[in-house]
Write a protein that holds these residues in place. Structure first.
Motif, PDB file in Angstrom:
ATOM      1  N   GLU A   1       6.575  -8.643   4.329  1.00 56.99           N
ATOM      2  CA  GLU A   1       7.608  -8.008   3.513  1.00 56.99           C
ATOM      3  C   GLU A   1       8.196  -6.809   4.249  1.00 56.99           C
ATOM      4  N   PRO A   2       9.375  -6.958   4.844  1.00 54.09           N
ATOM      5  CA  PRO A   2       9.982  -5.831   5.575  1.00 54.09           C
ATOM      6  C   PRO A   2      10.220  -4.621   4.674  1.00 54.09           C
ATOM      7  N   GLY A   3      10.481  -4.854   3.378  1.00 52.44           N
ATOM      8  CA  GLY A   3      10.757  -3.734   2.475  1.00 52.44           C
ATOM      9  C   GLY A   3       9.615  -2.734   2.438  1.00 52.44           C
ATOM     10  N   ILE A   4       8.381  -3.246   2.469  1.00 51.01           N
ATOM     11  CA  ILE A   4       7.222  -2.347   2.469  1.00 51.01           C
ATOM     12  C   ILE A   4       7.110  -1.637   3.811  1.00 51.01           C
ATOM     13  N   ALA A   5       7.314  -2.401   4.890  1.00 48.11           N
ATOM     14  CA  ALA A   5       7.233  -1.799   6.236  1.00 48.11           C
ATOM     15  C   ALA A   5       8.277  -0.693   6.386  1.00 48.11           C
ATOM     16  N   ILE A   6       9.437  -0.887   5.776  1.00 46.99           N
ATOM     17  CA  ILE A   6      10.507   0.120   5.838  1.00 46.99           C
ATOM     18  C   ILE A   6      10.109   1.347   5.023  1.00 46.99           C
ATOM     19  N   ALA A   7       9.662   1.127   3.791  1.00 45.48           N
ATOM     20  CA  ALA A   7       9.299   2.262   2.936  1.00 45.48           C
ATOM     21  C   ALA A   7       8.189   3.094   3.569  1.00 45.48           C
TER      22      ALA A   7
ATOM     23  N   GLU B   1       7.787   3.237   6.894  1.00 47.37           N
ATOM     24  CA  GLU B   1       8.195   3.514   8.283  1.00 47.37           C
ATOM     25  C   GLU B   1       7.103   3.111   9.265  1.00 47.37           C
ATOM     26  N   LEU B   2       6.641   1.874   9.119  1.00 49.43           N
ATOM     27  CA  LEU B   2       5.629   1.367  10.044  1.00 49.43           C
ATOM     28  C   LEU B   2       6.265   1.052  11.395  1.00 49.43           C
ATOM     29  N   GLU B   3       5.410   0.922  12.380  1.00 49.98           N
ATOM     30  CA  GLU B   3       5.847   0.498  13.710  1.00 49.98           C
ATOM     31  C   GLU B   3       4.965  -0.667  14.137  1.00 49.98           C
TER      32      GLU B   3
END
Lengths: 359, 359
Positions: free
Chosen positions: B287-293, B295-297
């Protein structure tokens, strides 16, 4: 006061109670407010917005069943002060602010709060401590663009631009255009911009993109070698062995729909840094094996700092960013339901600005 | 000579022609060679290995329909020299090498070449220029571990460890153990290691992991706050505002099966750097939305440099890495087909070493 209200999964215009500024807060007459893609999403998926609140650690998540007034990209005229305020600005001042509001229950996100109306209403309350006065006679409409352009400022700040000779911006909606503007405000380039829509490509050019690509005609990844960026790790190794210093591709993903990341994974050069700025709220699918073989990097970006927000306002007010062209429509509150319907289908609209004082 | 040969989608023992060293090449008697997870995958998916060759830019991709002798984690005794060799090492020297071999048709990957047999055979040819003499009386079996441990050295070199107070290694197979060893060889820590298998957890401890977690008992992400790492962005912001310098979580994904990345995305603290070292060759979903919220790398890691390989050999030979415990079995060529069958089911085996001289 009048407001365009999210009620259930619809936007309706109705009267709501005037907000009253509490301690440390001010009352503002909303001058201009942008419609954001996140708002279009949140009409139907308030639960997912609430989930993001939890992840980020912001309290006071919105309740899908309760009315909410969107609007987190705003400017307004200072009207009045609540108790315990410093009153350094004068009534009549044009202001903007990061969309955060503090009260005794903690932080609220202006525009996604059941308690405090956002900029889709005639008046709002804001935290005095977060106000920025709009400088240089910048118009209210353009001051309201600070928030979406700050997203680009933040994404560029997170990119390893010093290692880059060229940057590619995939998608030239409001997010992509903000990234282009932030890159050019710092004199980075060449900036390659790709979008399927002719109008958005024209805007990318207006905002300073150096190379404009229609992805239906050719892949935006075809030209990396022209900028000294090798495609494969083997080619990179050979350049290094020969004493050259190869550039690194920097790619801003500003579309945010499933499948875009996989296309970038397939087509990007080895060692590319991919800034994921477009917010994809659905699960996405990609092939890690390819990302590994290329040693790609994904850096997911969200929001901005208060400093980046303030810098963006200065960039717009002082002409380093020409924000004006992104405004494709200006409407009153009564037209907001139609605007949401229009924006649901991708077209040539970029930024629709609500001016609550319009009839 | 005898070899364990990939033929179709099976491993069979058979006689093949002795390799003859060409210009710049040497002949080696294979002393020891590890079985790698990539070999298990490549028996069935040589086409995907060939695709990775294309992505990385290495020529001479393997053909699924032609016999191939695996084995890229090897050590051997120098037997003889081809033409145009410098002959600085003496016959009888114990050597290892990055699994790359050059001839007029370019680079070949030793162990995934239809033309040059890898270490699953009694003899191999290698490029003289890439030979490293095994120092300090290190045994052939342990010298053969240089390659898998170099993967860990590379992953750690790609991590932003100076920003970290703690590192989590998810999965303690050969890749995870190599990462743990490389972290501890540089005195980083605390190193938290998580694996479902008790034997692998014991090995993680032997290799120096400071905290060992059974994920069936508790999430390895439960304890970040104990190491000064805030979970949410809001908490991080508050620590920064209060003048503290919060640490950043560094997470090594060393499993490489679909779904692991999404679990990390869900559970990792904000701003985590995730080094993806386990090679997942199937499409994966997250889920990119979680990675965005958050700010993962994601930093995808692959292979190692020649310097990292040489450093790893020194680390093992000089005792900074105790590689010995990862060897769980030592077998002859005739047992390789059974070993592939055994490794197909996850169990307690970690590194099986083939010694072609065994009966």
């Amino acid at each position: 006061m009048r407001a365009a209200i999210k009620r259930g999964t619809r936007i309706v215009c109705d009267e709501i109670a005037d907000p009253v500024p509490g301690p440390g807060q001010v009352l503002v007459r909303t001058a201009a407010c942008g419609i954001c893609g996140s708002d279009l999403h949140a009409v139907h998926h308030t639960d997912l917005v609430a989930r993001l609140y939890q992840i980020v650690g912001v309290p006071n998540a919105p309740n899908p069943g309760i009315d909410m007034v969107f609007g987190h990209e705003f400017s307004g005229e200072l009207l009045d002060f609540g108790p315990a305020t410093e009153r350094k600005l004068k009534p009549g001042a044009l202001v903007t602010s990061v969309p955060r509001l503090n009260d005794v229950s903690g932080t609220h996100v202006v525009g996604y709060s059941n308690r405090f109306p956002g900029g889709y209403a005639e008046r709002m309350v804001l935290s005095e401590a977060m106000l920025l006065e709009v400088p240089n006679g910048l118009s209210a409409v353009h001051a309201a663009l600070t928030e979406p352009f700050a997203v680009g400022e933040h994404a560029v700040a997170m990119a390893d631009m010093q290692a880059a000779t060229a940057a590619l911006v995939v998608g030239c909606g409001p997010v992509g255009l903000a990234v282009i503007a932030a890159l050019k405000a710092r004199s980075f380039g060449p900036v390659i911009a790709a979008d399927f829509a002719p109008g958005r490509r024209r805007l990318a050019e207006r905002l300073g993109a150096d190379v404009i690509i229609d992805p239906s005609e050719k892949s935006p990844h075809q030209s990396w070698q022209d900028y000294g960026i090798p495609i494969t790790r083997a080619d990179r190794g050979q350049m290094l062995a020969a004493g050259h210093k190869p550039g690194r591709a920097i790619i801003f993903e500003c579309v945010g729909v499933p499948g875009v990341l996989q296309t970038i994974v397939e087509e990007a050069p080895s060692t590319s840094q991919i800034l994921v700025v477009g917010v994809c709220m659905e699960p996405d699918r990609f092939e890690p094996g390819i990302a590994i073989a290329k040693e790609l990097e994904f850096r997911f970006c969200y929001g901005y700092t208060a400093d980046e927000f303030a810098q963006t306002l200065r960039n717009i007010a002082e002409g380093r960013i020409d924000a004006a062209p992104v405004v494709t429509s200006r409407i009153g509150l009564s037209s907001v339901p139609d605007a949401f319907a229009a924006l649901a289908t991708p077209g040539e609209e970029v930024k629709i600005i609500i001016e609550p004082s319009r009839p």
